[in-house]
Design a protein around this motif. Structure first.
Motif, PDB file in Angstrom:
ATOM      1  N   LEU A   1       0.867  -1.192   0.000  1.00  0.00           N
ATOM      2  CA  LEU A   1       0.000   0.000   0.000  1.00  0.00           C
ATOM      3  C   LEU A   1       0.899   1.236   0.000  1.00  0.00           C
ATOM      4  O   LEU A   1       1.734   1.411   0.897  1.00  0.00           O
ATOM      5  CB  LEU A   1      -0.905   0.007   1.233  1.00  0.00           C
ATOM      6  CG  LEU A   1      -1.794   1.248   1.368  1.00  0.00           C
ATOM      7  CD1 LEU A   1      -2.789   1.348   0.199  1.00  0.00           C
ATOM      8  CD2 LEU A   1      -2.551   1.240   2.698  1.00  0.00           C
ATOM      9  N   LEU A   2       0.727   2.086  -1.004  1.00  0.00           N
ATOM     10  CA  LEU A   2       1.441   3.370  -1.075  1.00  0.00           C
ATOM     11  C   LEU A   2       0.444   4.465  -0.732  1.00  0.00           C
ATOM     12  O   LEU A   2      -0.510   4.708  -1.475  1.00  0.00           O
ATOM     13  CB  LEU A   2       2.008   3.598  -2.476  1.00  0.00           C
ATOM     14  CG  LEU A   2       2.560   4.994  -2.755  1.00  0.00           C
ATOM     15  CD1 LEU A   2       3.715   5.331  -1.818  1.00  0.00           C
ATOM     16  CD2 LEU A   2       2.999   5.118  -4.209  1.00  0.00           C
ATOM     17  N   LEU A   3       0.676   5.105   0.401  1.00  0.00           N
ATOM     18  CA  LEU A   3      -0.254   6.122   0.893  1.00  0.00           C
ATOM     19  C   LEU A   3       0.406   7.490   0.882  1.00  0.00           C
ATOM     20  O   LEU A   3       1.479   7.675   1.460  1.00  0.00           O
ATOM     21  CB  LEU A   3      -0.626   5.819   2.351  1.00  0.00           C
ATOM     22  CG  LEU A   3      -1.819   4.962   2.660  1.00  0.00           C
ATOM     23  CD1 LEU A   3      -2.032   4.932   4.175  1.00  0.00           C
ATOM     24  CD2 LEU A   3      -3.060   5.516   1.976  1.00  0.00           C
ATOM     25  N   ASN A   4      -0.243   8.440   0.254  1.00  0.00           N
ATOM     26  CA  ASN A   4       0.209   9.828   0.297  1.00  0.00           C
ATOM     27  C   ASN A   4      -0.853  10.676   0.971  1.00  0.00           C
ATOM     28  O   ASN A   4      -2.039  10.570   0.666  1.00  0.00           O
ATOM     29  CB  ASN A   4       0.510  10.333  -1.117  1.00  0.00           C
ATOM     30  CG  ASN A   4       1.883   9.885  -1.588  1.00  0.00           C
ATOM     31  OD1 ASN A   4       2.916  10.379  -1.119  1.00  0.00           O
ATOM     32  ND2 ASN A   4       1.906   8.916  -2.498  1.00  0.00           N
ATOM     33  N   GLY A   5      -0.398  11.526   1.871  1.00  0.00           N
ATOM     34  CA  GLY A   5      -1.312  12.341   2.656  1.00  0.00           C
ATOM     35  C   GLY A   5      -1.585  13.705   2.035  1.00  0.00           C
ATOM     36  O   GLY A   5      -1.408  13.902   0.831  1.00  0.00           O
TER      37      GLY A   5
ATOM     38  N   GLY B   1      -8.944  10.828   8.711  1.00  0.00           N
ATOM     39  CA  GLY B   1      -9.718   9.613   8.986  1.00  0.00           C
ATOM     40  C   GLY B   1      -9.758   8.669   7.785  1.00  0.00           C
ATOM     41  O   GLY B   1      -9.763   7.444   7.953  1.00  0.00           O
ATOM     42  N   VAL B   2      -9.756   9.233   6.589  1.00  0.00           N
ATOM     43  CA  VAL B   2      -9.769   8.393   5.381  1.00  0.00           C
ATOM     44  C   VAL B   2      -8.439   7.652   5.263  1.00  0.00           C
ATOM     45  O   VAL B   2      -8.389   6.467   4.899  1.00  0.00           O
ATOM     46  CB  VAL B   2     -10.048   9.270   4.131  1.00  0.00           C
ATOM     47  CG1 VAL B   2      -9.944   8.457   2.859  1.00  0.00           C
ATOM     48  CG2 VAL B   2     -11.438   9.907   4.236  1.00  0.00           C
ATOM     49  N   LEU B   3      -7.355   8.335   5.602  1.00  0.00           N
ATOM     50  CA  LEU B   3      -6.038   7.680   5.596  1.00  0.00           C
ATOM     51  C   LEU B   3      -6.006   6.553   6.629  1.00  0.00           C
ATOM     52  O   LEU B   3      -5.474   5.468   6.378  1.00  0.00           O
ATOM     53  CB  LEU B   3      -4.936   8.704   5.872  1.00  0.00           C
ATOM     54  CG  LEU B   3      -4.705   9.712   4.735  1.00  0.00           C
ATOM     55  CD1 LEU B   3      -3.917  10.916   5.235  1.00  0.00           C
ATOM     56  CD2 LEU B   3      -3.991   9.052   3.554  1.00  0.00           C
ATOM     57  N   ILE B   4      -6.593   6.814   7.792  1.00  0.00           N
ATOM     58  CA  ILE B   4      -6.624   5.790   8.854  1.00  0.00           C
ATOM     59  C   ILE B   4      -7.434   4.582   8.389  1.00  0.00           C
ATOM     60  O   ILE B   4      -7.017   3.432   8.575  1.00  0.00           O
ATOM     61  CB  ILE B   4      -7.174   6.394  10.157  1.00  0.00           C
ATOM     62  CG1 ILE B   4      -6.142   7.386  10.718  1.00  0.00           C
ATOM     63  CG2 ILE B   4      -7.502   5.307  11.183  1.00  0.00           C
ATOM     64  CD1 ILE B   4      -6.660   8.278  11.819  1.00  0.00           C
ATOM     65  N   ASP B   5      -8.562   4.821   7.745  1.00  0.00           N
ATOM     66  CA  ASP B   5      -9.360   3.703   7.215  1.00  0.00           C
ATOM     67  C   ASP B   5      -8.542   2.889   6.217  1.00  0.00           C
ATOM     68  O   ASP B   5      -8.599   1.649   6.213  1.00  0.00           O
ATOM     69  CB  ASP B   5     -10.632   4.216   6.529  1.00  0.00           C
ATOM     70  CG  ASP B   5     -11.660   4.741   7.529  1.00  0.00           C
ATOM     71  OD1 ASP B   5     -11.555   4.414   8.735  1.00  0.00           O
ATOM     72  OD2 ASP B   5     -12.568   5.487   7.097  1.00  0.00           O
ATOM     73  N   ALA B   6      -7.791   3.566   5.365  1.00  0.00           N
ATOM     74  CA  ALA B   6      -6.978   2.849   4.361  1.00  0.00           C
ATOM     75  C   ALA B   6      -5.905   2.009   5.053  1.00  0.00           C
ATOM     76  O   ALA B   6      -5.620   0.880   4.627  1.00  0.00           O
ATOM     77  CB  ALA B   6      -6.343   3.843   3.395  1.00  0.00           C
ATOM     78  N   ILE B   7      -5.322   2.521   6.119  1.00  0.00           N
ATOM     79  CA  ILE B   7      -4.318   1.763   6.878  1.00  0.00           C
ATOM     80  C   ILE B   7      -4.971   0.508   7.466  1.00  0.00           C
ATOM     81  O   ILE B   7      -4.442  -0.595   7.368  1.00  0.00           O
ATOM     82  CB  ILE B   7      -3.686   2.652   7.969  1.00  0.00           C
ATOM     83  CG1 ILE B   7      -2.845   3.759   7.331  1.00  0.00           C
ATOM     84  CG2 ILE B   7      -2.839   1.812   8.933  1.00  0.00           C
ATOM     85  CD1 ILE B   7      -2.468   4.893   8.287  1.00  0.00           C
ATOM     86  N   HIS B   8      -6.153   0.667   8.059  1.00  0.00           N
ATOM     87  CA  HIS B   8      -6.843  -0.494   8.647  1.00  0.00           C
ATOM     88  C   HIS B   8      -7.156  -1.547   7.588  1.00  0.00           C
ATOM     89  O   HIS B   8      -7.007  -2.748   7.830  1.00  0.00           O
ATOM     90  CB  HIS B   8      -8.149  -0.058   9.312  1.00  0.00           C
ATOM     91  CG  HIS B   8      -7.947   0.771  10.544  1.00  0.00           C
ATOM     92  ND1 HIS B   8      -8.986   1.290  11.263  1.00  0.00           N
ATOM     93  CD2 HIS B   8      -6.821   1.185  11.173  1.00  0.00           C
ATOM     94  CE1 HIS B   8      -8.519   1.974  12.291  1.00  0.00           C
ATOM     95  NE2 HIS B   8      -7.206   1.931  12.250  1.00  0.00           N
ATOM     96  N   GLU B   9      -7.575  -1.085   6.413  1.00  0.00           N
ATOM     97  CA  GLU B   9      -7.950  -2.034   5.355  1.00  0.00           C
ATOM     98  C   GLU B   9      -6.755  -2.837   4.860  1.00  0.00           C
ATOM     99  O   GLU B   9      -6.907  -3.936   4.327  1.00  0.00           O
ATOM    100  CB  GLU B   9      -8.609  -1.286   4.184  1.00  0.00           C
ATOM    101  CG  GLU B   9     -10.078  -1.000   4.453  1.00  0.00           C
ATOM    102  CD  GLU B   9     -10.646   0.076   3.533  1.00  0.00           C
ATOM    103  OE1 GLU B   9     -10.129   0.243   2.407  1.00  0.00           O
ATOM    104  OE2 GLU B   9     -11.592   0.770   3.970  1.00  0.00           O
ATOM    105  N   ALA B  10      -5.546  -2.279   5.052  1.00  0.00           N
ATOM    106  CA  ALA B  10      -4.337  -2.976   4.577  1.00  0.00           C
ATOM    107  C   ALA B  10      -3.971  -4.156   5.460  1.00  0.00           C
ATOM    108  O   ALA B  10      -3.202  -5.028   5.065  1.00  0.00           O
ATOM    109  CB  ALA B  10      -3.165  -1.986   4.540  1.00  0.00           C
ATOM    110  N   ARG B  11      -4.544  -4.192   6.643  1.00  0.00           N
ATOM    111  CA  ARG B  11      -4.077  -5.094   7.699  1.00  0.00           C
ATOM    112  C   ARG B  11      -3.934  -6.550   7.246  1.00  0.00           C
ATOM    113  O   ARG B  11      -2.906  -7.171   7.478  1.00  0.00           O
ATOM    114  CB  ARG B  11      -5.020  -5.012   8.905  1.00  0.00           C
ATOM    115  CG  ARG B  11      -4.502  -5.672  10.157  1.00  0.00           C
ATOM    116  CD  ARG B  11      -5.354  -5.261  11.343  1.00  0.00           C
ATOM    117  NE  ARG B  11      -6.702  -5.760  11.202  1.00  0.00           N
ATOM    118  CZ  ARG B  11      -7.108  -6.936  11.671  1.00  0.00           C
ATOM    119  NH1 ARG B  11      -6.278  -7.688  12.330  1.00  0.00           N
ATOM    120  NH2 ARG B  11      -8.351  -7.329  11.501  1.00  0.00           N
TER     121      ARG B  11
END
Ligand code: DQA
Length: 150
Positions: A10-14, A60-70
């Motif tokens: 997962l590549l996440l940019n804030g 919060g959207v970034l946090i949701d994406a982190i959780h979904e990566a689990r």
């Protein structure tokens, strides 16, 4: 859970990283977020890995994406933008999912304003790549591949 090894990063940019290319190019360069994502994808392919790229301006959207990566991702590469310096919640999410995390900053934050010198994310990151321009994302993929044994 599947038996097959997880192959996707997962590549996440804030926040504000959607403006790459036009945002303060003297600091962040002329390449766009699409260039960053393509670079990460090309690098990952060298290790037989895939990249799922996502950008949001919302904590919060970034946090949701982190959780979904689990349960589905091999690790996370994240440039949290300004949330780096403010967000306990993002740091908690990253430590909560127990995946290897590589923190990336395009600019050398330590040569900039004092408020950019502290990161809530760094203590939960396996590795930190700072000031390498967008090549930092390439280095991050290589390092994550190394950490997960590719
Ligand atoms: C940044 C550095 C942060 O301080 C800033 O708020 C950003 C980008 C970087 O990539 O250099 O948005 O994370």
């Amino acid at each position: 859970m599947t038996d097959s090894p997880k192959r996707t990063i997962l590549l996440l940019n804030g926040p504000n990283l959607n403006l790459l290319g036009t945002r303060e190019p003297e600091i962040y360069g002329h390449e766009t977020l699409a260039d960053v994502e393509a670079l990460a994808q090309r690098t990952a392919a060298e290790y037989d890995l895939a990249v799922e790229a996502f950008q949001s301006n919302h904590e919060g959207v970034l946090i949701d994406a982190i959780h979904e990566a689990r349960l589905t991702k091999a690790g996370i590469i994240m440039n949290p933008g300004a949330y780096t310096h403010t967000s306990v919640a993002i740091a908690d999410a990253l430590s909560g999912v127990s995946l290897p995390v590589i923190e990336v900053h395009i600019s050398n934050v330590h040569r900039r304003e004092a408020f950019r010198h502290h990161s809530y994310v760094s203590p939960v990151a396996a590795s930190i790549i700072i000031g390498a321009g967008i090549n930092g994302y390439r280095l991050a993929v290589q390092q994550l591949a190394h950490l997960i044994g590719r």
